[in-house]
Design a protein around this motif. Structure first.
Motif, PDB file in Angstrom:
ATOM      1  N   GLY A   1      -5.715   2.707  -4.908  1.00  0.00           N
ATOM      2  CA  GLY A   1      -6.747   3.698  -4.648  1.00  0.00           C
ATOM      3  C   GLY A   1      -6.317   4.695  -3.582  1.00  0.00           C
ATOM      4  O   GLY A   1      -5.361   4.486  -2.848  1.00  0.00           O
ATOM      5  N   ARG A   2      -7.046   5.796  -3.494  1.00  0.00           N
ATOM      6  CA  ARG A   2      -6.753   6.821  -2.484  1.00  0.00           C
ATOM      7  C   ARG A   2      -7.693   6.731  -1.280  1.00  0.00           C
ATOM      8  O   ARG A   2      -7.417   7.301  -0.240  1.00  0.00           O
ATOM      9  CB  ARG A   2      -6.844   8.214  -3.093  1.00  0.00           C
ATOM     10  CG  ARG A   2      -5.781   8.475  -4.127  1.00  0.00           C
ATOM     11  CD  ARG A   2      -5.744   9.925  -4.519  1.00  0.00           C
ATOM     12  NE  ARG A   2      -4.716  10.175  -5.510  1.00  0.00           N
ATOM     13  CZ  ARG A   2      -3.455  10.427  -5.216  1.00  0.00           C
ATOM     14  NH1 ARG A   2      -3.069  10.450  -3.965  1.00  0.00           N
ATOM     15  NH2 ARG A   2      -2.582  10.656  -6.168  1.00  0.00           N
TER      16      ARG A   2
ATOM     17  N   VAL B   1       0.873  -1.164   0.000  1.00  0.00           N
ATOM     18  CA  VAL B   1       0.000   0.000   0.000  1.00  0.00           C
ATOM     19  C   VAL B   1       0.915   1.220   0.000  1.00  0.00           C
ATOM     20  O   VAL B   1       1.845   1.300   0.811  1.00  0.00           O
ATOM     21  CB  VAL B   1      -0.931   0.019   1.232  1.00  0.00           C
ATOM     22  CG1 VAL B   1      -1.797   1.267   1.244  1.00  0.00           C
ATOM     23  CG2 VAL B   1      -1.797  -1.221   1.267  1.00  0.00           C
ATOM     24  N   ALA B   2       0.664   2.162  -0.898  1.00  0.00           N
ATOM     25  CA  ALA B   2       1.547   3.313  -1.063  1.00  0.00           C
ATOM     26  C   ALA B   2       1.451   4.277   0.124  1.00  0.00           C
ATOM     27  O   ALA B   2       0.359   4.633   0.570  1.00  0.00           O
ATOM     28  CB  ALA B   2       1.208   4.050  -2.346  1.00  0.00           C
ATOM     29  N   LYS B   3       2.605   4.688   0.597  1.00  0.00           N
ATOM     30  CA  LYS B   3       2.673   5.673   1.676  1.00  0.00           C
ATOM     31  C   LYS B   3       2.166   7.030   1.185  1.00  0.00           C
ATOM     32  O   LYS B   3       1.651   7.833   1.960  1.00  0.00           O
ATOM     33  CB  LYS B   3       4.119   5.792   2.152  1.00  0.00           C
ATOM     34  CG  LYS B   3       4.293   6.595   3.403  1.00  0.00           C
ATOM     35  CD  LYS B   3       5.731   6.525   3.859  1.00  0.00           C
ATOM     36  CE  LYS B   3       5.923   7.238   5.175  1.00  0.00           C
ATOM     37  NZ  LYS B   3       7.313   7.124   5.640  1.00  0.00           N
ATOM     38  N   ARG B   4       2.293   7.261  -0.110  1.00  0.00           N
ATOM     39  CA  ARG B   4       1.833   8.512  -0.703  1.00  0.00           C
ATOM     40  C   ARG B   4       0.321   8.678  -0.539  1.00  0.00           C
ATOM     41  O   ARG B   4      -0.171   9.782  -0.330  1.00  0.00           O
ATOM     42  CB  ARG B   4       2.213   8.504  -2.182  1.00  0.00           C
ATOM     43  CG  ARG B   4       1.672   9.633  -2.987  1.00  0.00           C
ATOM     44  CD  ARG B   4       2.067   9.511  -4.431  1.00  0.00           C
ATOM     45  NE  ARG B   4       1.980   8.125  -4.881  1.00  0.00           N
ATOM     46  CZ  ARG B   4       2.405   7.700  -6.061  1.00  0.00           C
ATOM     47  NH1 ARG B   4       2.965   8.523  -6.884  1.00  0.00           N
ATOM     48  NH2 ARG B   4       2.282   6.434  -6.405  1.00  0.00           N
ATOM     49  N   ASN B   5      -0.418   7.557  -0.631  1.00  0.00           N
ATOM     50  CA  ASN B   5      -1.879   7.625  -0.552  1.00  0.00           C
ATOM     51  C   ASN B   5      -2.410   7.488   0.866  1.00  0.00           C
ATOM     52  O   ASN B   5      -3.487   8.000   1.176  1.00  0.00           O
ATOM     53  CB  ASN B   5      -2.497   6.538  -1.423  1.00  0.00           C
ATOM     54  CG  ASN B   5      -2.169   6.730  -2.888  1.00  0.00           C
ATOM     55  OD1 ASN B   5      -1.818   7.828  -3.309  1.00  0.00           O
ATOM     56  ND2 ASN B   5      -2.259   5.667  -3.654  1.00  0.00           N
ATOM     57  N   PHE B   6      -1.691   6.773   1.729  1.00  0.00           N
ATOM     58  CA  PHE B   6      -2.120   6.570   3.112  1.00  0.00           C
ATOM     59  C   PHE B   6      -0.951   6.926   4.023  1.00  0.00           C
ATOM     60  O   PHE B   6      -0.029   6.141   4.199  1.00  0.00           O
ATOM     61  CB  PHE B   6      -2.571   5.122   3.340  1.00  0.00           C
ATOM     62  CG  PHE B   6      -3.809   4.767   2.586  1.00  0.00           C
ATOM     63  CD1 PHE B   6      -5.057   5.013   3.117  1.00  0.00           C
ATOM     64  CD2 PHE B   6      -3.730   4.210   1.316  1.00  0.00           C
ATOM     65  CE1 PHE B   6      -6.204   4.706   2.425  1.00  0.00           C
ATOM     66  CE2 PHE B   6      -4.864   3.898   0.605  1.00  0.00           C
ATOM     67  CZ  PHE B   6      -6.111   4.148   1.156  1.00  0.00           C
TER      68      PHE B   6
END
Length: 132
Positions: free
Chosen positions: A98-99, A53-58
């Motif tokens: 997803g965001r 899971v991307a750190k950018r989104n969460f």
């Protein structure tokens, strides 16, 4: 087949992860994307899987960890879709792109759709390689 996701089924090798992102193909069902590559690995299982899971989104770690836990659980319950249809060993990474966070039921359905897309795509490429 037991519905477990043990140590041997998880993707941990840095070399395999590098190979996956340099040579791999992808299948996408929003908000999930699967990068995969057909390669030998050290496990006795037909495939090894990792989740991200991307750190950018969460931004918050508990949110990322919860999504990763849900993704592993939905994969664990549906991995027979992949195991019953593969002849070659595969390595894949499932990413949440997803965001917004979705609930477990939606994630379960998206994972099922993603795994069936993966099987269909690998069978199509295998059929193309067989025909002259």
């Amino acid at each position: 087949m037991r519905n477990t996701l043990g140590k041997q089924e998880r993707l941990k090798s840095k070399k395999l992860i590098e190979k996956l992102y340099s040579e791999g193909n992808s299948v996408k069902t929003f908000p999930l994307r699967m990068m995969y590559v057909q390669t030998k690995h050290t496990s006795d299982f037909p495939c090894q899987v990792g989740v991200s899971v991307a750190k950018r989104n969460f931004k918050k770690a508990p949110d990322r960890n919860r999504l990763k836990r849900l993704m592993r659980e939905t994969y664990r319950l549906q991995k027979q879709i992949v195991y019953n249809n593969l002849e070659e060993p595969y390595v894949f990474m499932i990413s949440y792109i997803g965001r917004d966070e979705i609930n477990y039921e939606e994630l379960y359905l998206k994972m099922e759709k993603l795994l069936t897309l993966f099987i269909n795509k690998t069978k199509n490429t295998a059929d193309e390689n067989i025909q002259p």
